[in-house]
Design an enzyme around this catalytic site. Structure first.
Site, PDB file in Angstrom:
ATOM      1  N   LYS A 243     -37.008 -11.560  53.384  1.00  0.00           N
ATOM      2  CA  LYS A 243     -38.260 -11.897  53.901  1.00  0.00           C
ATOM      3  C   LYS A 243     -39.032 -13.100  52.657  1.00  0.00           C
ATOM      4  O   LYS A 243     -38.682 -13.043  51.802  1.00  0.00           O
ATOM      5  CB  LYS A 243     -39.358 -10.522  53.808  1.00  0.00           C
ATOM      6  CG  LYS A 243     -38.882  -9.415  54.940  1.00  0.00           C
ATOM      7  CD  LYS A 243     -39.808  -8.272  54.854  1.00  0.00           C
ATOM      8  CE  LYS A 243     -39.287  -7.285  55.439  1.00  0.00           C
ATOM      9  NZ  LYS A 243     -39.768  -7.323  57.092  1.00  0.00           N
ATOM     10  N   ARG A 317     -33.905   0.527  62.349  1.00  0.00           N
ATOM     11  CA  ARG A 317     -33.460   0.981  63.561  1.00  0.00           C
ATOM     12  C   ARG A 317     -32.043   1.868  63.131  1.00  0.00           C
ATOM     13  O   ARG A 317     -31.475   2.783  63.720  1.00  0.00           O
ATOM     14  CB  ARG A 317     -33.325   0.154  64.764  1.00  0.00           C
ATOM     15  CG  ARG A 317     -32.432  -1.042  64.379  1.00  0.00           C
ATOM     16  CD  ARG A 317     -32.610  -2.061  65.287  1.00  0.00           C
ATOM     17  NE  ARG A 317     -33.988  -2.771  65.082  1.00  0.00           N
ATOM     18  CZ  ARG A 317     -34.402  -3.880  65.585  1.00  0.00           C
ATOM     19  NH1 ARG A 317     -33.858  -4.450  66.536  1.00  0.00           N
ATOM     20  NH2 ARG A 317     -35.575  -4.240  65.337  1.00  0.00           N
TER      21      ARG A 317
END
Length: 464
Positions: A243, A317
């Site tokens: 990120k 996820r």
């Protein structure tokens, strides 16, 4: 962490009468008061605007009584927990609410007052709010205190930085909660995750200096079964798809799903609900070293579905999928997944709404109604079946990060639904877990989203 102030004052204490008035009710209340009091209130400029207060002195210079402004019908739509805003402005003292309100409104006032007492003080002492409230007649004080304590637990966990809230510390917090309520906790850690077939939890967390793990808390032996699954990514660098700094700054909150289900679990166990509870938390850090998983890797999940990795920053996820598959092997009556999963959800509904997905109409209706009663807003999003093809890359069964950028929250929800094939009632919450600016009863920082709505919905959904 000490939250003794998130309790009501003793009912026998000498209390200051507090009149909570809407703007429309102020003139009628003043008509029944002595002329000197009318002059005083008007001189203070009190009109009943939302979140305003007025204290009325006695002959000795103390506080004889106080007024709290609730605003009008428009302000009620725009602001929750107006009484919390008043509590934060009232001077030190013990207050007793004198005006009558319907039960839900009265409960909102009382809970909001408790939540206004919260401060995060682990690293810096802060002066406590000194205005205390006696629990209004007709309310269950122990219930409201338990709910407030659960919310405070969630906030504390999210607010604590990863240096003190990594997988080890999240396990310790879960263990302490289990011990407090007589629950059991089993932990599968490190390479044992591979041996016990949790390959994606292991893969996401293996690059961290702190081993990944699956926390499995169980409580209760009778009643319907409820499984809460919470994303416990204690810090998310993004992995090899690292990120930028602007996106990494708040990643201590990426375990907000775990924090929220632990707060909800405290409410459920503390209230003694007649159900069997299981809490599953995959606790990992998404870090970078030579063993980090890579873009284009293909992973095989616990369920046997293969997953192509097209972005290592879509790791939540993956760990949730193994936990959901475990729970689905012995399908509960209700399964709820909570995760700080996608930025797309924030773009869609902002930071104040908790979007949720479910195919069960009864569950959706109960969540909406419970959210309204609990003043804990949620918003139903669609499991839009035509988008299923977006998560099917061709080279594997599933794609963890479809290209194109469209419908990111929906495709993430569809991905998770693939791992829940046996459980009839399932909901996934894509929460934010953070209050970006102060609001009544909700200081800037970690915040629970959806937990009180779920708590309110459980009796209807599980026939408790």
């Amino acid at each position: 962490m000490d939250h003794t102030r998130l309790k009501f004052a003793k009912s026998g204490a000498q209390a200051i009468p507090l009149f909570a008035l809407t703007k429309d009710a102020v003139s009628g209340w003043l008509e029944a008061q002595p002329d000197t009091l009318k002059v005083w209130v008007k001189a203070q400029g009190f009109t009943g605007s939302a979140g305003t207060v007025c204290t009325i002195p006695d002959d000795d210079g103390g506080i004889a009584q106080a007024l709290a402004g609730l605003g009008d019908s428009a302000s009620r739509k725009r602001q929750r927990f107006t009484m919390a805003a008043c509590a934060e402005k009232l001077p030190k003292g013990i207050y007793r609410l004198e005006t009558e309100h319907d039960h839900d409104r009265l409960e909102e006032h009382a809970l909001g007052w408790l939540l206004s007492q919260y401060t995060f003080q682990r690293y810096k002492a802060k002066p406590p709010h000194e205005a205390r409230l006696i629990c209004p007649d007709g309310l269950n004080s122990a219930r409201l205190e338990t709910i407030a304590a659960g919310e405070a637990l969630t906030r504390d966990l999210i607010n604590t930085p990863a240096s003190d809230m990594g997988p080890d510390a999240l396990e310790a917090a879960t263990s302490a909660l289990a011990e407090a309520h007589g629950a059991s906790l089993s932990v599968t850690k490190g390479d044992d995750l591979l041996a016990q077939n949790f390959p994606m939890i292991h893969t996401v967390g293996r690059a961290s200096a702190t081993p990944p793990r699956l926390l499995d808390l169980q409580w209760g032996t009778k009643g319907p079964t409820l499984v809460l699954v919470g994303k416990g990514v204690c810090f998310d660098t993004g992995g090899l798809n690292i990120k930028p700094a602007s996106s990494m700054g708040l990643m201590k909150k990426d375990m907000g799903g775990a924090a929220t289900v632990l707060g909800l679990a405290h409410m459920i166990m503390g209230l003694g609900l007649k159900l069997q509870l299981r809490v599953l938390i995959p606790a990992v850090e998404n870090s970078i070293d030579g063993s980090a998983f890579r873009p284009q890797d293909i992973l095989t999940s616990r369920k046997g579905l293969t997953v192509e990795i097209n972005n290592t920053d879509a790791e939540g996820r993956l760990v949730l999928a193994d936990a959901l598959a475990l729970a689905d092997e012995t399908p509960p009556d209700l399964m709820i997944c909570m995760a700080t999963l996608t930025g797309a959800a924030r773009v869609a509904v902002g930071p104040d709404l908790a979007p949720f997905y479910t195919d069960t109409h009864k569950l959706a209706d109960a969540l909406r109604e419970g959210a309204q009663r609990a003043r804990d807003p949620v918003w139903q999003m669609p499991f839009h079946d035509p988008y299923e093809q977006m998560i099917e890359p061709g080279i594997a069964d599933l794609d963890n990060a479809p290209s194109g950028g469209f419908a990111g929250s929906i495709t993430a929800a569809l991905f998770l639904r693939r791992f829940v094939s046996n459980t009839a009632k399932f909901a996934h919450f894509d929460i934010y877990g953070w209050q970006p600016s102060p609001a009544p009863g909700r200081p800037k920082g970690g915040v629970g989203m959806g937990a009180r709505a779920i708590l309110a919905a459980l009796p209807d959904v599980l026939d408790l």
